[in-house]
Design a protein around this motif. Sequence first.
Motif, PDB file in Angstrom:
ATOM      1  N   ASP A  81     -10.354 -62.483  54.268  1.00  0.00           N
ATOM      2  CA  ASP A  81      -9.325 -63.286  53.600  1.00  0.00           C
ATOM      3  C   ASP A  81      -8.676 -62.542  52.444  1.00  0.00           C
ATOM      4  OD1 ASP A  81      -9.457 -65.630  55.147  1.00  0.00           O
ATOM      5  OD2 ASP A  81     -11.268 -66.259  54.107  1.00  0.00           O
ATOM      6  N   ARG A  82      -9.466 -61.833  51.680  1.00  0.00           N
ATOM      7  CA  ARG A  82      -8.932 -61.143  50.508  1.00  0.00           C
ATOM      8  C   ARG A  82      -7.921 -60.061  50.901  1.00  0.00           C
ATOM      9  NH1 ARG A  82     -12.605 -59.336  45.448  1.00  0.00           N
ATOM     10  NH2 ARG A  82     -12.697 -61.570  45.210  1.00  0.00           N
ATOM     11  N   LYS A  83      -8.206 -59.334  51.973  1.00  0.00           N
ATOM     12  CA  LYS A  83      -7.267 -58.300  52.431  1.00  0.00           C
ATOM     13  C   LYS A  83      -5.977 -58.928  52.951  1.00  0.00           C
ATOM     14  CE  LYS A  83     -10.307 -54.474  53.573  1.00  0.00           C
ATOM     15  NZ  LYS A  83     -10.831 -53.613  54.626  1.00  0.00           N
ATOM     16  N   MET A  84      -6.105 -60.008  53.698  1.00  0.00           N
ATOM     17  CA  MET A  84      -4.910 -60.685  54.206  1.00  0.00           C
ATOM     18  C   MET A  84      -4.085 -61.252  53.057  1.00  0.00           C
ATOM     19  SD  MET A  84      -2.874 -61.519  56.496  1.00  0.00           S
ATOM     20  CE  MET A  84      -3.377 -61.652  58.167  1.00  0.00           C
ATOM     21  N   PHE A  85      -4.765 -61.790  52.047  1.00  0.00           N
ATOM     22  CA  PHE A  85      -4.076 -62.332  50.880  1.00  0.00           C
ATOM     23  C   PHE A  85      -3.260 -61.240  50.184  1.00  0.00           C
ATOM     24  CE2 PHE A  85      -4.127 -63.895  46.407  1.00  0.00           C
ATOM     25  CZ  PHE A  85      -3.414 -65.063  46.619  1.00  0.00           C
ATOM     26  N   GLU A  86      -3.803 -60.047  50.105  1.00  0.00           N
ATOM     27  CA  GLU A  86      -3.079 -58.937  49.483  1.00  0.00           C
ATOM     28  C   GLU A  86      -1.970 -58.408  50.393  1.00  0.00           C
ATOM     29  OE1 GLU A  86      -2.925 -57.738  46.355  1.00  0.00           O
ATOM     30  OE2 GLU A  86      -4.144 -59.515  46.006  1.00  0.00           O
ATOM     31  N   LYS A  87      -2.152 -58.496  51.705  1.00  0.00           N
ATOM     32  CA  LYS A  87      -1.107 -58.039  52.629  1.00  0.00           C
ATOM     33  C   LYS A  87       0.142 -58.910  52.556  1.00  0.00           C
ATOM     34  CE  LYS A  87      -3.753 -55.743  56.252  1.00  0.00           C
ATOM     35  NZ  LYS A  87      -4.156 -55.811  57.679  1.00  0.00           N
ATOM     36  N   ILE A  88      -0.037 -60.205  52.299  1.00  0.00           N
ATOM     37  CA  ILE A  88       1.129 -61.089  52.251  1.00  0.00           C
ATOM     38  C   ILE A  88       1.741 -61.166  50.849  1.00  0.00           C
ATOM     39  CG2 ILE A  88       0.350 -62.448  54.224  1.00  0.00           C
ATOM     40  CD1 ILE A  88      -0.375 -64.691  52.264  1.00  0.00           C
ATOM     41  N   ARG A  89       1.138 -60.520  49.876  1.00  0.00           N
ATOM     42  CA  ARG A  89       1.641 -60.545  48.498  1.00  0.00           C
ATOM     43  C   ARG A  89       3.100 -60.104  48.391  1.00  0.00           C
ATOM     44  NH1 ARG A  89       2.106 -58.184  43.398  1.00  0.00           N
ATOM     45  NH2 ARG A  89       1.011 -59.337  41.788  1.00  0.00           N
ATOM     46  N   PRO A  90       3.523 -59.006  49.035  1.00  0.00           N
ATOM     47  CA  PRO A  90       4.935 -58.604  48.912  1.00  0.00           C
ATOM     48  C   PRO A  90       5.910 -59.667  49.445  1.00  0.00           C
ATOM     49  CG  PRO A  90       3.649 -56.841  49.912  1.00  0.00           C
ATOM     50  CD  PRO A  90       2.755 -58.023  49.796  1.00  0.00           C
ATOM     51  N   TYR A  91       5.523 -60.393  50.459  1.00  0.00           N
ATOM     52  CA  TYR A  91       6.380 -61.443  51.013  1.00  0.00           C
ATOM     53  C   TYR A  91       6.449 -62.639  50.065  1.00  0.00           C
ATOM     54  CZ  TYR A  91       5.886 -58.536  55.102  1.00  0.00           C
ATOM     55  OH  TYR A  91       5.886 -57.452  55.947  1.00  0.00           O
ATOM     56  N   GLN A  92       5.299 -62.973  49.464  1.00  0.00           N
ATOM     57  CA  GLN A  92       5.277 -64.064  48.500  1.00  0.00           C
ATOM     58  C   GLN A  92       6.120 -63.725  47.273  1.00  0.00           C
ATOM     59  OE1 GLN A  92       0.992 -64.227  48.046  1.00  0.00           O
ATOM     60  NE2 GLN A  92       0.862 -66.104  49.242  1.00  0.00           N
ATOM     61  N   MET A  93       5.970 -62.507  46.772  1.00  0.00           N
ATOM     62  CA  MET A  93       6.723 -62.106  45.589  1.00  0.00           C
ATOM     63  C   MET A  93       8.221 -61.973  45.917  1.00  0.00           C
ATOM     64  SD  MET A  93       4.411 -62.295  43.419  1.00  0.00           S
ATOM     65  CE  MET A  93       5.212 -61.717  41.939  1.00  0.00           C
ATOM     66  N   GLY A  94       8.524 -61.531  47.121  1.00  0.00           N
ATOM     67  CA  GLY A  94       9.923 -61.479  47.559  1.00  0.00           C
ATOM     68  C   GLY A  94      10.539 -62.865  47.622  1.00  0.00           C
ATOM     69  N   ALA A  95       9.758 -63.836  48.079  1.00  0.00           N
ATOM     70  CA  ALA A  95      10.229 -65.222  48.123  1.00  0.00           C
ATOM     71  C   ALA A  95      10.499 -65.736  46.717  1.00  0.00           C
ATOM     72  CB  ALA A  95       9.200 -66.099  48.839  1.00  0.00           C
ATOM     73  N   LEU A  96       9.615 -65.414  45.780  1.00  0.00           N
ATOM     74  CA  LEU A  96       9.821 -65.847  44.395  1.00  0.00           C
ATOM     75  C   LEU A  96      11.059 -65.183  43.795  1.00  0.00           C
ATOM     76  CD1 LEU A  96       6.164 -65.914  43.050  1.00  0.00           C
ATOM     77  CD2 LEU A  96       7.614 -67.848  43.703  1.00  0.00           C
ATOM     78  N   LYS A  97      11.282 -63.915  44.117  1.00  0.00           N
ATOM     79  CA  LYS A  97      12.479 -63.223  43.620  1.00  0.00           C
ATOM     80  C   LYS A  97      13.746 -63.887  44.157  1.00  0.00           C
ATOM     81  CE  LYS A  97      10.375 -58.720  42.976  1.00  0.00           C
ATOM     82  NZ  LYS A  97      10.201 -57.369  43.494  1.00  0.00           N
ATOM     83  N   TYR A  98      13.711 -64.261  45.421  1.00  0.00           N
ATOM     84  CA  TYR A  98      14.872 -64.935  45.997  1.00  0.00           C
ATOM     85  C   TYR A  98      15.106 -66.273  45.312  1.00  0.00           C
ATOM     86  CZ  TYR A  98      17.815 -67.609  49.100  1.00  0.00           C
ATOM     87  OH  TYR A  98      18.820 -68.400  49.587  1.00  0.00           O
ATOM     88  N   LEU A  99      14.048 -67.059  45.124  1.00  0.00           N
ATOM     89  CA  LEU A  99      14.180 -68.373  44.490  1.00  0.00           C
ATOM     90  C   LEU A  99      14.691 -68.237  43.054  1.00  0.00           C
ATOM     91  CD1 LEU A  99      11.031 -70.181  45.902  1.00  0.00           C
ATOM     92  CD2 LEU A  99      13.401 -70.382  46.665  1.00  0.00           C
TER      93      LEU A  99
END
Length: 172
Positions: A81-99
């Motif tokens: 889970d921890r590795k997957m959580f870090e793999k999706i971090r750029p997408y989450q942060m990109g979503a926040l940048k867009y918002l």
Amino acid sequence: MIVYQPSFDLYHSIYRMINILGHFKYGDSIEIDRLRIWDYYLLYPNKLKTISLKKEENDIRQLINNFVLRKQNPYEQIFNDRKMFEKIRPYQMGALKYLASIGLIDKDYLKSNKISKISNEILKELKLITDKLSIQEENTISLLTGHFYYIPLSGKDGLKERTNLLESKYDA
């Protein structure tokens, strides 16, 4: 064979963040790490069953077992889970940048490490053009923004420690 994985889709990340922020009613700001954790459990609702809960939180365990009924997708097996959580971090942060770029959240979220909604009108417009949530997703967001909002993010028995998605050992 083409396999779609919503975890690595920026638009799906934006969709999840919009829906989480739309259900967030308890204040005007939320920590980025807490929002990322909630997003992870919205993406993988079956993982809610792996959060360590105290004995007195047995009612929450029952709610999770009763309302989080999505079958495990055989193509979504996550071994770490921890590795997957870090793999999706750029997408989450990109979503926040867009918002932040469209004015839904405050642009200074990285300085304060908190998200603040600044426009309910933009949120309403975005909700009109996005699909409705499934019952599974509604239940998951309700659980996350309800009970898991009151759990501290850091420290002993904090959300980071209970989920084991982020390092909590050295939190003050």
